[in-house]
Design an enzyme around this catalytic site. Structure first.
Site, mmCIF file in Angstrom:
data_model
loop_
_atom_site.group_PDB
_atom_site.id
_atom_site.type_symbol
_atom_site.label_atom_id
_atom_site.label_comp_id
_atom_site.label_asym_id
_atom_site.label_seq_id
_atom_site.Cartn_x
_atom_site.Cartn_y
_atom_site.Cartn_z
ATOM 1 N N LYS A 15 0.822 -1.216 0.000
ATOM 2 C CA LYS A 15 0.000 0.000 0.000
ATOM 3 C C LYS A 15 0.858 1.268 0.000
ATOM 4 O O LYS A 15 0.614 2.171 -0.802
ATOM 5 C CB LYS A 15 -0.958 -0.005 1.201
ATOM 6 N N GLU A 85 -2.119 4.946 5.876
ATOM 7 C CA GLU A 85 -2.645 4.522 7.178
ATOM 8 C C GLU A 85 -4.048 5.081 7.395
ATOM 9 O O GLU A 85 -4.416 5.526 8.482
ATOM 10 C CB GLU A 85 -1.696 4.937 8.315
ATOM 11 N N CYS A 179 -4.436 -15.725 5.492
ATOM 12 C CA CYS A 179 -5.733 -16.022 4.877
ATOM 13 C C CYS A 179 -6.753 -16.332 5.975
ATOM 14 O O CYS A 179 -6.370 -16.516 7.153
ATOM 15 C CB CYS A 179 -5.611 -17.215 3.924
ATOM 16 N N CYS A 182 -5.994 -19.725 7.863
ATOM 17 C CA CYS A 182 -4.889 -19.676 8.826
ATOM 18 C C CYS A 182 -5.239 -18.779 10.027
ATOM 19 O O CYS A 182 -4.828 -19.051 11.152
ATOM 20 C CB CYS A 182 -3.616 -19.193 8.142
#
Length: 186
Positions: A15, A85, A179, A182
């Site tokens: 990002k 952010e 994911c 997990c």
């Protein structure tokens, strides 16, 4: 017509790198941008947007008291507003960015996390999901190879932490992008 954009992802999806690239693209063509980042994020020093790849850039800080409408003149000499952010924005600040886009024709591109380590929306992200004219999910992968969509807080032994304050700055030492499978199995 300008738009409010929200580009979100789990951690380590690039990002900040993407934000820095957008700033470069505008400036390379002679346009001015204003870049903001959360004042609470001091992982790489206060007042910087920093990519884990290395590039870094000075940015203006925002906090809960920042009034974007008063910071940006009615006839701005800037072509784009970039916010890193963005999960730390308040709902009122997102409304202000929406106004800048729609009433002052100033594009606002916000980059941030969608959810915290518990899978709960951040207030800024919730407002952006409701107000953004365009949303893009940036992608990264989990250790297992699936698409990472969750942010998992871990302790010193890399075990999942499920309780605590919503915000605890820590980067890769405290969080992992995982994911859904997990996240639940940890």
């Amino acid at each position: 017509m300008a738009k409010l954009f929200f580009r979100y992802a789990a951690m380590n999806a690039g990002k900040s790198t993407a934000l820095l690239q957008v700033a470069h693209n505008y400036e390379e063509r002679g346009h001015r941008v204003r870049i903001f980042t959360a004042g609470m994020d001091d992982r790489y020093g206060r007042g910087y947007v920093t990519s884990r790849l290395g590039p870094q850039r000075v940015a203006e800080l925002f906090d809960a008291t920042t009034d974007f409408l008063s910071l940006i003149p009615v006839q701005p000499d800037i072509a784009c507003l970039l916010v890193d952010e963005a999960q730390f924005l308040s709902a009122d600040q997102v409304w202000a960015l929406h106004e800048l886009a729609h009433m002052r024709n100033l594009p606002a591109i916000c980059y941030g996390l969608r959810t915290d380590f518990r899978g709960q929306l951040f207030p800024g992200s919730a407002a952006l999901l409701g107000l953004a004219d365009e949303m893009d999910e940036m992608k990264t992968i989990c250790d297992c190879g699936r698409k990472a969509t969750m942010n998992m807080r871990v302790d010193g032994s890399m075990r999942r932490v499920t309780e605590g304050a919503q915000v605890e700055i820590g980067g890769n030492a405290r969080y992992r992008a995982v994911c859904g499978r997990c996240f639940r199995a940890a």
